[in-house]
Enzyme design. Structure first.
Site, PDB file in Angstrom:
ATOM      1  CE1 TYR A  33     -12.978 -22.884  15.072  1.00 22.02           C
ATOM      2  CE2 TYR A  33     -13.351 -21.705  17.129  1.00 22.02           C
ATOM      3  CZ  TYR A  33     -12.812 -21.758  15.861  1.00 22.02           C
ATOM      4  OH  TYR A  33     -12.112 -20.677  15.378  1.00 22.02           O
ATOM      5  CE  LYS A 147     -16.050 -19.975  15.535  1.00 28.29           C
ATOM      6  NZ  LYS A 147     -14.874 -19.163  15.292  1.00 28.29           N
ATOM      7  CD  GLU A 179     -12.135 -14.578   8.064  1.00 27.94           C
ATOM      8  OE1 GLU A 179     -13.102 -14.280   8.784  1.00 27.94           O
ATOM      9  OE2 GLU A 179     -12.033 -15.660   7.472  1.00 27.94           O
ATOM     10  CG  LEU A 204     -16.414 -17.684  10.645  1.00 28.45           C
ATOM     11  CD1 LEU A 204     -16.492 -19.182  10.397  1.00 28.45           C
ATOM     12  CD2 LEU A 204     -15.933 -17.421  12.057  1.00 28.45           C
TER      13      LEU A 204
HETATM   14  C1  LIG Z   1     -11.424 -16.494  11.029  1.00 27.39           C
HETATM   15  C2  LIG Z   1     -12.411 -15.781  11.897  1.00 27.39           C
HETATM   16  N1  LIG Z   1     -13.088 -14.723  11.401  1.00 27.39           N
HETATM   17  C3  LIG Z   1     -13.979 -14.044  12.143  1.00 27.39           C
HETATM   18  C4  LIG Z   1     -14.213 -14.392  13.464  1.00 27.39           C
HETATM   19  C5  LIG Z   1     -15.223 -13.602  14.254  1.00 27.39           C
HETATM   20  O1  LIG Z   1     -16.424 -14.316  14.321  1.00 27.39           O
HETATM   21  P1  LIG Z   1     -17.429 -14.115  15.550  1.00 27.39           P
HETATM   22  O2  LIG Z   1     -17.821 -12.691  15.549  1.00 27.39           O
HETATM   23  O3  LIG Z   1     -18.548 -15.029  15.240  1.00 27.39           O
HETATM   24  O4  LIG Z   1     -16.656 -14.498  16.779  1.00 27.39           O
HETATM   25  C6  LIG Z   1     -13.551 -15.479  14.018  1.00 27.39           C
HETATM   26  C7  LIG Z   1     -13.808 -15.876  15.395  1.00 27.39           C
HETATM   27  O5  LIG Z   1     -13.235 -16.800  15.924  1.00 27.39           O
HETATM   28  C8  LIG Z   1     -12.635 -16.197  13.213  1.00 27.39           C
HETATM   29  O6  LIG Z   1     -11.964 -17.261  13.714  1.00 27.39           O
END
Ligand SMILES: Cc1ncc(COP(=O)(O)O)c(C=O)c1O
Length: 287
Positions: A33, A147, A179, A204
């Site tokens: 996603y 993701k 994270e 991620l």
């Molecule tokens: C596990 C995880 N880390 C980091 C992020 C932040 O990523 P982004 O800045 O691309 O939304 C998300 C966003 O959903 C996430 O699910």
């Protein structure tokens, strides 16, 4: 007006959007996603999100059903049909519908679903006051760079945070913060450097994280891409998180201990301001 969603080639009211029982997203969590912030009806950092989608799909070997131009046009259409100004677009691609069997189905067509969520991002109270986080063990699989829609570990982590009176969970592996449950985690050292975990299979590759790193370099703020422990986070001068649906949010408490004086710090405020400027004037932002 009913919310209009997108499912497999059609825009339709949410109540009419039905996914078949045997969809592999439902049965296996077999899909990926993306989530993208929307400000003034514009998608923020969209090219980078689409690039990450392409990578996630290719890593799990689901064919990408659309070109980048087609994705962009569908996104623009869903924003327009919902009169969306500020919030979030979510979309997912699953491996499709087939009799339940672990092996990839031969002829399944990916299921594509997309919806919008209106949300105040710029004037969110959490951005003013900051949020609390609690640390929990990181129970996820070893390919967190993909993701995946399989989010059970994040659901459990974020629920544990909520039950502890916090708004986000910081996930911990071997004593180091990886994270947030749905965000990238940052601290600021007492000497004023931003610290963030380097990219690897352990986290991620956050798109907001990427922009934030560029903005901090442009703003002359020192940056260390390295792992940090929970203890270092307790001693930090500031802490914050980034995500597409929140941009930059101050973290003012970790495991019930205030971060410094328990108020959003100056570097966090400056970075949020820089990010908002970039999001409000995307044409000026370098890619
Ligand atoms: C596990 C995880 N880390 C980091 C992020 C932040 O990523 P982004 O800045 O691309 O939304 C998300 C966003 O959903 C996430 O699910």
């Amino acid at each position: 007006m009913s919310r209009i969603v997108f499912l497999n080639g059609s825009f339709l009211p949410l109540e009419e959007a039905k996914v078949p029982f045997m969809d592999r997203g439902f049965l296996f969590g077999d899909g990926v996603y993306e989530g993208i912030g929307v400000l003034d009806g514009r998608l923020i950092d969209n090219e980078a999100h689409l690039e990450r989608l392409e990578r996630s799909l290719s890593e799990v070997r689901i064919p990408n059903p659309y070109t980048r131009a087609e994705w962009t046009s569908l996104q623009g259409e869903i924003v327009r049909r919902n009169g969306m100004q500020e919030g979030f677009i979510y979309f997912q691609v699953t491996r499709g519908v087939a009799e339940r069997d672990f092996f990839f189905p031969e002829n399944a067509k990916p299921t594509v679903a997309m919806f919008t969520q209106a949300k105040a991002i710029v004037h969110a109270p959490a951005a003013e006051k900051g949020i609390a986080v609690v640390t929990v063990p990181d129970l996820r699989w070893e390919r967190r760079d993909i993701k995946s829609i399989s989010l059970l570990a994040q659901v459990l982590a974020k629920q544990a945070a909520k039950e502890a009176g916090a708004q986000e969970a910081w996930l911990v592996d071997e004593g180091f913060v990886t994270e947030g449950g749905s965000s990238s985690a940052f601290i600021v050292t007492p000497t004023g450097s931003i610290v963030v975990r380097p990219l690897s299979h352990a986290i991620l590759p956050g798109i907001t994280r990427k922009s934030l790193l560029r903005l901090s370099k442009e703003g002359g703020i020192a940056l260390e891409e390295r792992r940090f422990t929970v203890e270092e986070a307790y001693e930090a001068a500031e802490a914050f998180l980034t995500s597409a649906s929140n941009f930059v949010l101050p973290v003012v408490s970790i495991d019930g201990r205030p971060v410094a004086d328990g108020k959003p710090g100056p570097i966090t405020r400056k970075l949020r301001e820089l990010y908002l400027q970039m999001a409000s004037a995307p044409a000026l932002a370098a890619e």
